[in-house]
Design a protein around this motif. Structure first.
Motif, PDB file in Angstrom:
ATOM      1  N   UNK A   3      -8.719  45.320  27.414  1.00  0.00           N
ATOM      2  CA  UNK A   3      -9.170  44.039  27.961  1.00  0.00           C
ATOM      3  C   UNK A   3      -9.508  43.056  26.840  1.00  0.00           C
ATOM      4  N   UNK A   4     -10.193  43.592  25.821  1.00  0.00           N
ATOM      5  CA  UNK A   4     -10.611  42.720  24.731  1.00  0.00           C
ATOM      6  C   UNK A   4      -9.421  42.180  23.956  1.00  0.00           C
ATOM      7  N   UNK A   5      -8.449  43.072  23.741  1.00  0.00           N
ATOM      8  CA  UNK A   5      -7.230  42.623  23.061  1.00  0.00           C
ATOM      9  C   UNK A   5      -6.529  41.566  23.890  1.00  0.00           C
ATOM     10  N   UNK A   6      -6.524  41.803  25.201  1.00  0.00           N
ATOM     11  CA  UNK A   6      -5.841  40.868  26.094  1.00  0.00           C
ATOM     12  C   UNK A   6      -6.515  39.493  26.020  1.00  0.00           C
ATOM     13  N   UNK A   7      -7.842  39.491  25.978  1.00  0.00           N
ATOM     14  CA  UNK A   7      -8.564  38.215  25.914  1.00  0.00           C
ATOM     15  C   UNK A   7      -8.190  37.467  24.635  1.00  0.00           C
ATOM     16  N   UNK A   8      -8.150  38.231  23.527  1.00  0.00           N
ATOM     17  CA  UNK A   8      -7.818  37.576  22.258  1.00  0.00           C
ATOM     18  C   UNK A   8      -6.370  37.093  22.258  1.00  0.00           C
ATOM     19  N   UNK A   9      -5.492  37.899  22.815  1.00  0.00           N
ATOM     20  CA  UNK A   9      -4.091  37.482  22.902  1.00  0.00           C
ATOM     21  C   UNK A   9      -3.974  36.225  23.754  1.00  0.00           C
ATOM     22  N   UNK A  10      -4.729  36.204  24.854  1.00  0.00           N
ATOM     23  CA  UNK A  10      -4.675  35.037  25.740  1.00  0.00           C
ATOM     24  C   UNK A  10      -5.167  33.803  25.002  1.00  0.00           C
ATOM     25  N   UNK A  11      -6.246  33.970  24.248  1.00  0.00           N
ATOM     26  CA  UNK A  11      -6.761  32.837  23.479  1.00  0.00           C
ATOM     27  C   UNK A  11      -5.744  32.391  22.444  1.00  0.00           C
ATOM     28  N   UNK A  12      -5.039  33.365  21.870  1.00  0.00           N
ATOM     29  CA  UNK A  12      -4.024  33.013  20.883  1.00  0.00           C
ATOM     30  C   UNK A  12      -2.902  32.209  21.540  1.00  0.00           C
TER      31      UNK A  12
END
Lengths: 311, 278, 449
Positions: A3-12
């Motif tokens: 989930x955390x990776x996904x959030x960062x990817x989404x922000x990217x």
């Protein structure tokens, strides 16, 4: 973790899709979310409610601003200096304030923060008090590891903020999942029992305090260097209440809660300011509603009802 | 002078903390609201400053007390007087009240005429007669509150509730009603303080923070919940502040005072005159 | 640098004149960031996303002026009147046919008198509202917090603050203060008259933060140059609400008390000063900043009778007002006593708000001489503003004529010294512009656009 990776990817990815304004706003949110993450380590996981985190934010802010403008530090050196200053200040403050607990702790931190605010004014010759300092663009352009970096560049700044936020989230996750994190939560749930189990409670609380203060100082340094300004308003009580509000809204003692809370509150204030000037009213009402109906915040409530695994 | 004002504005906070064990961060905003209402009443009531002042002495405590009543019922009771939740909730309330005052009364500083003006002239400097009146009135109110607490049945009930909530319930004391009454009384007291003080200062929607911080200081030094301690602390601080500021730059004096208070709270959480909190 | 990004981005960069970082080797942040997000960050930096091209303004579209207004926070009393003045000036400009044939649209956003929010508001003007310029900020700390953002986003930013920040040349090429004289000039201009007519031994009482320190530094130097002397400095912390205990520090041989207190506690200050001294006291000289939006006939202010005030623009029109003064008051809705025409108790911030009015007309003139059509002409607008040298007294500049120094982006006007007589401040001296001039501290025009 996913989930955390996904959030960062989404922000990217957001920077490619979102408008220029959203990108600028997200930059600010990410920088301040680091502040909230730092706050959450102490409040959410250790159960210590500080009303004085503005002093740590200001420590980083002024270490960076004065470091670059008066002491001639480069930007990377200023970041390091700010972290060291944050470490030192939070260590000293932690040793003193952690002798108090409960309501006394809240008031003591508030008092120290007020003293810090006045100190900024007292050294007005260097800090320019309320008016503050502008960091010239020439300082914000520098070479680092063979790169020419210009902090005035919006795209670079966005990704830098994202990278820093990523580090903060990773750090927070790491702590929470580690033995230290479990002990901190144990302290929050029952300090006496944890102490009787043979843990040096005071030492762990201090560790949490220092980590929290240092992250806040780092966020302050980012704020000063990225947005080129440091002023005493950013050391005022208002800025001690902000991270509390953000953390409560997103969900205390969840890793992503502070990030969500910061973002949501920004969007709320921004949207509302087009219709009304009642910003204060909104902050007040959100605080009251949270305390009354969602003491666990958004992610906290979600965790309670649906995603039990959420860290 | 400063000491009287301090003691008066800290009294309500001390009372509420003493009995209910909660810190009301919106205390300063109750003060501000009292001052604003004093200005508003003075404007509305014809017949000069004295009539306005008398009317304000009724209107302000009543209105602020009513707001406090609502706060206690709708907010504090629902969060079960949890100390930390109360602080967060009253911070929220602080913002709400500030915004309402700004929207209703505007952002300008509002002067209120004193009910009477008389300047007592000494050879070197002058002193306002009204200020002397404020000091006298403060002493009366402090003594009055002390009398109620120490000598009447209501005071006894409050002290029992303060001592132990459960015991009080067991003795058939309606704890909830006592809490309501104390919270309302605390707010009404600070509103009275505001009405007394506003002719010396003036009403402004951001004026609440200062009395709040000062009240914190007084209540902490005096021992949370001890009225006697608060009064002594107010006297000490009122005078010490003046003395310190002669020797240091005023801003430095403020810093030293704030740090000193924080350290008192760290070293002696029960305050200089308080008994150990239960 | 081999830039293989889409052509549009390259153009945007060229247009914005910004330098992206130059990746000489791959991977900027080699630490945790990379582990966490892969090589994404570095790729993102090179790709230069996020720039959305400004919509080319059509000539029929209005010129959008982002108005940063203090509706809440400590500056709210000023903000209200800044907004009224700005609205009136914009309406007048539109009545006269707008700027370059286009209407003016004021887009107001509250900044809470907070530098953090102020910076966000500037970002919003530049990128969300697509404003042509930012305008109208008063409080110095908001200017300081916002100006770097305006500079980076290349948003021409016209402040009405009277701080010395713009003229110090510590800000940037995009920030101007053409409508109101800065504090350094105000103070320098008045020192000679004070020394000559009021007294040479001056005791200064000022707030212990940047605004007060400016007064302390500039006035101390200026009065010394006149053969005078500052015999005591009494800084007052901003958290103070009672002042009695500071007054014994005023030396007995003081001839003039110079006070510049600001904020909601100023009335208390004057009242307590009155109680301290009674009828026999040194002469008083104060900045109207203390009493903006306050009725001089308020209870407790009787003490000010006979004292001197600095006013940029006298609140009371006096017996024979000039026609443009009457015109300006009528358009803004202010009577001859500086109060609102609809409520005589509603006193304006008369000595500051004219700056909004005059700045808008300066903007109009600059845009017209630059042939301004849209954001693409920003550089021309900056240069046209810098090229201006003077403004003539009249309906567009009711406060008086001014000189403008394009190198330091600051204007210099006349200052007025008024004396309070039965609750009305009457002009006793009007300084010349020359009295307020000082050596420029730098040159903005040498900075890159």
């Amino acid at each position: 973790m996913f989930l955390h990776l996904a959030v960062i990817a989404a922000l990217f990815l957001a920077q490619f899709a979102a408008s220029e304004y959203i990108v600028l706003m997200l930059t600010r949110i990410m920088v301040l979310a680091i502040f909230a993450i730092g706050y959450n380590l102490l409040f959410g996981y250790t159960g210590l409610l500080s009303l004085g985190h503005a002093m740590f934010f200001a420590t980083g802010l002024y270490a960076a601003a004065l470091g670059t403008t008066l002491m001639g530090l480069t930007v990377p050196a200023a970041f390091a200096f700010a972290v060291l200053a944050g470490l030192a200040v939070s260590l000293v403050m932690g040793v003193i304030t952690l002798r108090a607990s409960g309501v006394a702790f809240m008031i003591v931190t508030l008092m120290f923060s007020q003293a810090a605010f006045l100190t900024v004014l007292y050294f007005g010759e260097y800090t320019r008090g309320d008016e503050g300092i502008v960091i010239p663009d020439t300082i914000r352009k520098f070479a680092f590891l063979g790169f020419d970096v210009d902090l005035a560049n919006a795209v670079l700044r966005y990704n830098l903020a994202l990278a820093f936020l990523g580090c903060a989230i990773a750090f927070s996750l790491l702590i929470v999942r580690s033995r230290i994190g479990h002990i901190l939560i144990a302290i929050r749930e029952n300090e006496t029992r944890t102490s009787m189990l043979g843990y040096d409670v005071q030492r762990y609380k201090l560790a949490a305090f220092v980590m929290s203060g240092t992250l806040s100082a780092f966020s302050g340094a980012c704020y000063a260097l990225m947005f080129a300004y440091a002023g005493s308003t950013l050391a005022s009580i208002q800025y001690s209440i902000h991270p509390l509000l953000w953390t409560l809204l997103g969900g205390a003692s969840t890793v992503l809660g502070p990030v969500l809370g910061t973002g949501l509150m920004f969007v709320l204030v921004d949207l509302a300011s087009s219709y009304t000037n009642a910003n204060l009213l909104m902050i007040g009402v959100v605080l009251i509603l949270l305390v009354l109906f969602f003491p666990k915040g958004i992610l906290g409530t979600i965790r309670e009802r649906y995603w039990k695994w959420l860290p | 002078m400063a000491a009287a004002v301090l003691a008066l504005s800290a009294l309500g906070l001390s009372l509420v903390f003493g009995v209910m064990r909660v810190v009301n961060v919106a205390h300063g905003e109750f003060f501000m609201l009292g001052a604003m209402l004093a200005w508003w009443t003075a404007k509305m009531v014809p017949g000069g400053p004295l009539a306005g002042f008398m009317a304000a002495l009724v209107v302000a405590p009543a209105a602020v007390g009513f707001l406090a009543f609502l706060t206690e019922r709708l907010l504090l009771r629902r969060i079960k007087y949890d100390p930390e939740a109360t602080i967060v909730a009253t911070i929220g309330l602080l913002f709400v009240i500030q915004q309402l005052a700004l929207s209703l009364f505007g952002a300008d500083a509002k002067p209120v005429a004193a009910p009477f003006t008389y300047r007592i002239a000494f050879p070197w400097f002058g002193y306002s007669g009204y200020k002397l009146f404020v000091v006298v009135a403060s002493v009366f109110i402090l003594v009055g509150v002390w009398w109620v607490l120490a000598r009447t049945r209501y005071g006894l009930i409050m002290r029992v509730t303060q001592f132990d909530r459960e015991t009080a319930t067991a003795f058939g004391i309606p704890v909830n009603t006592v809490y309501s009454a104390v919270f309302v009384a605390g707010a009404a007291l600070v509103a009275v303080a505001a009405v007394l003080i506003v002719p010396i200062q003036q009403a402004h929607y951001l004026m609440g923070l200062d009395p709040l911080l000062m009240s914190f200081i007084v209540v902490i030094i005096g021992g949370l919940g001890s009225i006697k301690g608060s009064v002594i602390a107010a006297l000490i601080i009122g005078m010490a502040d003046g003395i310190i500021s002669v020797f240091f730059s005023p801003t430095l004096a403020s810093i030293i005072a704030t740090l000193a208070v924080a350290l008192v709270l760290v070293v002696r959480p029960q305050g200089l005159f308080g008994v150990t909190a239960r | 640098m081999a830039d293989n990004r889409p052509k549009k981005h390259q153009e945007d960069d060229a247009m914005n004149g910004s330098k992206l970082i130059v990746p000489k080797k791959p991977g900027l942040s080699r630490r945790k960031a990379i582990k966490l997000m892969g090589a994404g960050a570095a790729a993102g930096l090179a790709a230069g996303p996020g720039f959305v091209r400004y919509a080319q303004a059509q000539s029929s579209e209005p010129i959008r002026i982002g108005f940063q207004v203090h509706r809440t926070g400590i500056g709210a009393a000023y903000g209200r009147w800044y907004e009224r003045t700005t609205t009136a000036a914009a309406a007048l400009i539109n009545e006269q046919g707008g700027i370059n044939g286009r209407k003016v649209e004021i887009i107001a956003e509250d900044d809470g008198t907070d530098p953090g929010r102020g910076a966000e508001v500037v970002e919003k003007f530049a990128t969300q509202h697509k404003c042509d310029v930012g305008f109208g900020t008063l409080f110095s700390h908001v200017v300081m917090g916002s100006a770097p953002r305006a500079g980076e986003l290349k948003l021409p930013y016209y402040v009405v603050s009277e701080g010395h920040h713009v003229a110090s040349t510590g800000l940037n090429r995009y920030t101007f203060q053409p409508g109101i004289t800065d504090v350094k000039s105000q103070v320098i201009a008045m020192a000679p008259w004070i020394a000559k007519n009021v007294g040479k031994k001056v005791c200064m009482i000022y707030p212990d933060f940047a605004f007060g320190h400016d007064h302390r530094d500039y006035f101390s130097a200026a009065i010394k140059a006149q053969g005078g002397d500052v015999n005591a400095l009494i800084p007052i912390p901003p958290t103070e609400s009672s002042f009695t205990r500071y007054f014994p520090q005023i030396p007995a041989d003081t001839e003039v008390i110079y006070h510049v207190m600001v904020g909601p506690a100023v009335l208390t200050f004057v009242k307590e000063l009155g109680e301290h001294f009674g009828s026999s006291h040194p002469a008083l000289f104060g900045f109207i900043d203390s009493l903006e939006a306050v009725d001089l006939k308020s209870p407790g202010l009787e003490f000010l009778e006979g004292s001197y005030l600095w006013e940029a623009y006298p609140r009371f029109a006096g017996a024979s007002p000039k026609p443009h003064d009457t015109f300006y008051r009528e358009k803004v809705g202010v009577d001859a006593n500086g109060a609102s025409v609809s409520d005589a108790a509603d006193i304006s911030t008369f000595s500051h708000m004219f700056g909004c009015w005059e700045t808008l007309f300066i903007l109009k003139r600059a845009m017209e001489s630059a042939g301004y059509q849209g954001p693409a002409d920003k550089a021309k607008l900056i240069e046209a503003t810098e090229a201006m040298t003077s403004f003539a007294e009249g309906n567009e500049h009711p406060q008086g004529d001014k000189q403008f120094n394009g190198k330091i982006h600051q204007c210099f006007g006349h200052q007025n010294i008024t004396q309070v007589k039965s609750g009305v401040a009457e002009v006793v001296y009007r300084t010349t512009i020359e009295e307020g001039l000082y050596e420029p501290e730098g040159d903005y025009t040498k900075m890159a656009l």
